[in-house]
Design a protein around this motif. Sequence first.
Motif, mmCIF file in Angstrom:
data_model
loop_
_atom_site.group_PDB
_atom_site.id
_atom_site.type_symbol
_atom_site.label_atom_id
_atom_site.label_comp_id
_atom_site.label_asym_id
_atom_site.label_seq_id
_atom_site.Cartn_x
_atom_site.Cartn_y
_atom_site.Cartn_z
ATOM 1 N N LYS A 1 0.838 -1.189 0.000
ATOM 2 C CA LYS A 1 0.000 0.000 0.000
ATOM 3 C C LYS A 1 0.882 1.251 0.000
ATOM 4 C CE LYS A 1 -4.049 -0.203 1.856
ATOM 5 N NZ LYS A 1 -5.190 -0.245 2.810
ATOM 6 N N THR B 1 -1.200 -0.569 -4.087
ATOM 7 C CA THR B 1 -2.500 0.011 -3.756
ATOM 8 C C THR B 1 -2.387 1.488 -3.420
ATOM 9 O OG1 THR B 1 -3.469 -2.068 -3.004
ATOM 10 C CG2 THR B 1 -4.432 -0.065 -2.123
ATOM 11 N N ARG C 1 -4.039 4.711 -1.711
ATOM 12 C CA ARG C 1 -4.986 4.900 -0.608
ATOM 13 C C ARG C 1 -5.051 6.343 -0.132
ATOM 14 N NH1 ARG C 1 -4.874 6.232 3.934
ATOM 15 N NH2 ARG C 1 -5.047 4.442 5.274
ATOM 16 N N ASP D 1 -7.814 1.781 -3.053
ATOM 17 C CA ASP D 1 -8.448 1.563 -1.753
ATOM 18 C C ASP D 1 -9.502 2.644 -1.548
ATOM 19 O OD1 ASP D 1 -9.172 1.347 0.906
ATOM 20 O OD2 ASP D 1 -7.137 0.915 1.606
#
Length: 284
Positions: free
Chosen positions: A137, A165, A167, A196
């Motif tokens: 992430k 990811t 986010r 996300d």
Amino acid sequence: MAKTIQVGPLRLGPGGPFFLIAGPCVIEDESITLAVARYLRETSEQLDLPIIFKASYDKANRTALSSYRGPGMAEGLAILRKVREETGLPLLSDVHRVSEVAEAAGVLDALQIPAFLCRQTDLVVAAAETGRALNIKKGQFLSPWEMKTAVEKATSAGNRNLMITERGTSFGYNNLVVDMRSIAVMKTYGFPVVFDATHSVQLPGGAGTASGGQREFAPALARAAVAAGADGVFMEVHPDPERALCDGPNSLPLEEIRPLAAMLLQIHRLVRSGGARIADQDGS
């Protein structure tokens, strides 16, 4: 050139299907975890949509010392085993320390490096060395360009089974903003990019001793991210977000997932087709 990756039985990546990573933020108890997993399995079957089940056995980065962190590794991994046995969904959970990586990899199909830890070299390399799929992430404090070095740490261990990811990025105090350019930037690193949707509407520390959130904006951001080229969407879901023990303000109610997922599938197909349907409709 983007690579196809393997997460349990799923093949994801270029030319592959749109997918979800979904589940409760943290394992609260076995019954809630299994109830969410059953609903997600039904959603997967009804929509022909690959879903990776996500729940944390330990949330080591809670705002306050008194915040609920989860049941711990032993009990949490046992519950996640039951999720796989009953639903067949691939499993993903966070790892926070090098010492827990091997045991977690014995149960999980994918290990997740939390956003706050994406620059922890030893953790990223140890997780990559297991050969399990790895979801890194992007830290709230990093630009998408800086994530290339996190990817290089993982690939140095010979693991190319990676996802990245997005986010959100810190925006002043207690707020995040999403720069959709980051999806295009990170796709150039050659691996699937996930958005996300629920952590991106989190208000970090916004409730004083806990994080707040604006879940009402998560569907709009998810739609925008898929239109921008995201290969999959991550979302935390709960049967009753107002009573969730972690990240309730930014979690989506379970019953909202199926119609949202169906819409995201349609957007993904349109993007994949290069807008052919729009061209047909306007006669161009």
